[in-house]
Design a protein around this motif. Structure first.
Motif, mmCIF file in Angstrom:
data_model
loop_
_atom_site.group_PDB
_atom_site.id
_atom_site.type_symbol
_atom_site.label_atom_id
_atom_site.label_comp_id
_atom_site.label_asym_id
_atom_site.label_seq_id
_atom_site.Cartn_x
_atom_site.Cartn_y
_atom_site.Cartn_z
ATOM 1 N N UNK A 1 1.345 12.481 -3.963
ATOM 2 C CA UNK A 1 0.488 11.514 -3.561
ATOM 3 C C UNK A 1 -1.129 11.753 -3.762
ATOM 4 N N UNK A 2 -1.366 13.048 -3.523
ATOM 5 C CA UNK A 2 -2.949 13.404 -3.795
ATOM 6 C C UNK A 2 -3.125 13.214 -5.076
ATOM 7 N N UNK A 3 -1.967 13.547 -6.181
ATOM 8 C CA UNK A 3 -2.311 13.190 -7.721
ATOM 9 C C UNK A 3 -2.610 11.670 -7.771
ATOM 10 N N UNK A 4 -1.734 10.825 -7.030
ATOM 11 C CA UNK A 4 -2.016 9.359 -7.292
ATOM 12 C C UNK A 4 -3.365 9.123 -6.857
ATOM 13 N N UNK A 5 -4.061 9.674 -5.756
ATOM 14 C CA UNK A 5 -5.399 8.966 -5.191
ATOM 15 C C UNK A 5 -6.176 9.716 -6.176
ATOM 16 N N UNK B 1 -6.073 10.179 -9.507
ATOM 17 C CA UNK B 1 -5.878 9.353 -10.591
ATOM 18 C C UNK B 1 -6.562 7.905 -10.445
ATOM 19 N N UNK B 2 -6.202 7.404 -9.419
ATOM 20 C CA UNK B 2 -6.919 5.934 -9.308
ATOM 21 C C UNK B 2 -8.350 6.274 -8.963
ATOM 22 N N UNK B 3 -8.685 7.152 -8.328
ATOM 23 C CA UNK B 3 -9.987 7.204 -8.076
ATOM 24 C C UNK B 3 -11.083 7.405 -9.552
ATOM 25 N N UNK B 4 -10.386 8.430 -10.121
ATOM 26 C CA UNK B 4 -10.981 8.493 -11.704
ATOM 27 C C UNK B 4 -10.729 7.494 -12.665
ATOM 28 N N UNK B 5 -9.717 6.653 -12.577
ATOM 29 C CA UNK B 5 -9.473 5.506 -13.524
ATOM 30 C C UNK B 5 -10.439 4.490 -12.948
ATOM 31 N N UNK B 6 -10.734 4.232 -11.294
ATOM 32 C CA UNK B 6 -11.685 3.385 -11.177
ATOM 33 C C UNK B 6 -12.924 3.706 -11.807
ATOM 34 N N UNK B 7 -13.467 5.132 -11.647
ATOM 35 C CA UNK B 7 -14.727 5.077 -12.394
ATOM 36 C C UNK B 7 -14.824 4.936 -13.716
ATOM 37 N N UNK B 8 -13.995 5.281 -14.595
ATOM 38 C CA UNK B 8 -13.745 5.229 -15.999
ATOM 39 C C UNK B 8 -13.898 3.781 -16.340
ATOM 40 N N UNK B 9 -13.241 2.883 -15.685
ATOM 41 C CA UNK B 9 -13.263 1.468 -16.023
ATOM 42 C C UNK B 9 -14.276 0.648 -15.294
ATOM 43 N N UNK C 1 -5.975 3.101 -0.218
ATOM 44 C CA UNK C 1 -5.835 3.119 -1.279
ATOM 45 C C UNK C 1 -4.666 2.555 -2.019
ATOM 46 N N UNK C 2 -3.438 2.869 -1.477
ATOM 47 C CA UNK C 2 -2.164 2.277 -1.696
ATOM 48 C C UNK C 2 -2.061 0.498 -1.294
ATOM 49 N N UNK D 1 7.947 4.509 -6.953
ATOM 50 C CA UNK D 1 7.587 5.957 -7.086
ATOM 51 C C UNK D 1 6.245 6.225 -6.138
ATOM 52 N N UNK D 2 5.430 5.336 -5.842
ATOM 53 C CA UNK D 2 4.174 5.491 -4.913
ATOM 54 C C UNK D 2 4.787 5.381 -3.677
ATOM 55 N N UNK D 3 5.634 4.328 -3.179
ATOM 56 C CA UNK D 3 6.245 4.304 -1.904
ATOM 57 C C UNK D 3 6.971 5.675 -1.585
ATOM 58 N N UNK D 4 7.585 6.079 -2.513
ATOM 59 C CA UNK D 4 8.351 7.468 -2.391
ATOM 60 C C UNK D 4 7.597 8.493 -2.057
ATOM 61 N N UNK D 5 6.488 8.642 -2.647
ATOM 62 C CA UNK D 5 5.575 9.614 -2.576
ATOM 63 C C UNK D 5 4.929 9.481 -1.089
ATOM 64 N N UNK D 6 4.691 8.446 -0.805
ATOM 65 C CA UNK D 6 4.122 8.260 0.766
ATOM 66 C C UNK D 6 5.131 8.529 1.701
ATOM 67 N N UNK D 7 6.451 8.719 1.405
ATOM 68 C CA UNK D 7 7.407 8.926 2.415
ATOM 69 C C UNK D 7 8.125 7.609 2.946
ATOM 70 N N UNK D 8 8.027 6.644 2.404
ATOM 71 C CA UNK D 8 8.401 5.398 2.636
ATOM 72 C C UNK D 8 9.833 4.818 2.014
ATOM 73 N N UNK D 9 10.273 5.663 1.173
ATOM 74 C CA UNK D 9 11.685 4.990 0.417
ATOM 75 C C UNK D 9 12.702 6.105 0.661
#
Length: 267
Positions: free
Chosen positions: A11-15, A17-25, A88-89, A46-54
């Motif tokens: 989940x931290x990897x998702x956060x 990635x989204x942060x740096x993708x946001x900066x890049x674009x 973020x999600x 996948x994101x929901x599962x990483x957050x413990x919701x699936x």
């Protein structure tokens, strides 16, 4: 996006990635034409599962299974608030759903209100409305959510804080639907609040996760980020639950109790 989210294992990897993708674009994360509109169903799951919701039953006949609010027994469950509690999600899904809805419209549909139900759909519908606002044609869009109420012993949703004017179109949004019960209660609550004229609804209903197995609600197209259907058994109407017959324990209120959710996941 430069990377599929299913390739990220935390989940931290998702956060990150989204942060740096946001900066890049150049802050496209908050742009009406964000790349995040291309979010795929497997990425959402996948994101929901990483957050413990699936949760999906692991096939062990002794492992417990879920009882839905409808009373049906199920071999799968999505606790979407576990994911949406992360801003973020919540915003990622809202951007993706808003863009998907806009891409489906052949012309710019008038939208006066975006309305969700109480409770999780309240914050999610606000985030979706905010994404619409960034496109100039919807700069005056409004948002609110209905409130839970009990009338004659029956749970309902009521609309009471604001006036929806004649000819203002309402876009209904939910975070997740396994049946149409909440959608119907929200619609009924809005309609009851304005007995002197008919409320107009956008021809689309939006939801992050569609578990209904249906494509339309009252003739309105359902637009979602994840369409998923689990096996369900209507034990209240004498349907035999295959998991119960195998010795699996049915667990109720799995979304409301952290201990029950942990037990469901065999922790």
């Amino acid at each position: 996006m430069s990377q599929n989210l299913t390739e990220i294992r935390s989940l931290q990897g998702i956060f990150e990635f989204l942060h740096w993708e946001n900066q890049r674009t150049n802050n496209r994360f908050s742009s009406p034409y964000s790349e995040f509109s291309s979010l795929q169903q497997k990425e959402v799951e996948h994101v929901i599962a990483l957050a413990g919701g699936f949760w999906r039953h692991n096939g062990d006949p002794k492992a417990p299974h879920a009882v839905l609010r409808s009373g049906k027994h199920s071999d799968g469950f999505v606790a979407l608030p576990e994911a949406l509690k992360y801003v973020t999600i919540n915003n990622l899904f809202a951007v993706a759903l808003a863009q998907k809805i806009k891409h489906y419209m052949y012309t710019y549909q008038r939208i006066g209100w975006v309305v969700g139900s109480d409770h999780a759909a309240g914050t999610f519908s606000y985030a979706v409305a905010d994404e619409f606002r960034k496109d100039g044609i919807w700069k005056s869009i409004k948002q609110d959510f209905t409130e839970k109420a009990v009338v004659n012993g029956e749970e309902t949703q009521k609309w009471s804080r604001h006036i929806i004017e004649k000819e203002e179109f309402v876009l209904q949004l939910e975070e997740l639907c396994s049946t149409f019960l909440t959608l119907q209660r929200v619609k009924d609550g809005i309609d009851r609040a304005f007995p002197d004229y008919a409320i107009w609804y956008v021809s689309i209903v939006g939801m992050a996760v569609n578990r209904t197995g249906k494509e339309h609600f009252h003739g309105r197209k359902i637009m979602s980020l994840l369409d998923i259907k689990f096996n369900e058994w209507d034990v209240k109407n004498s349907e035999k639950c295959q998991l119960c017959e195998g010795g699996s324990e049915p667990l109720e209120n799995v979304k409301k109790s952290a201990a029950t959710w942990a037990k469901l996941n065999c922790r």
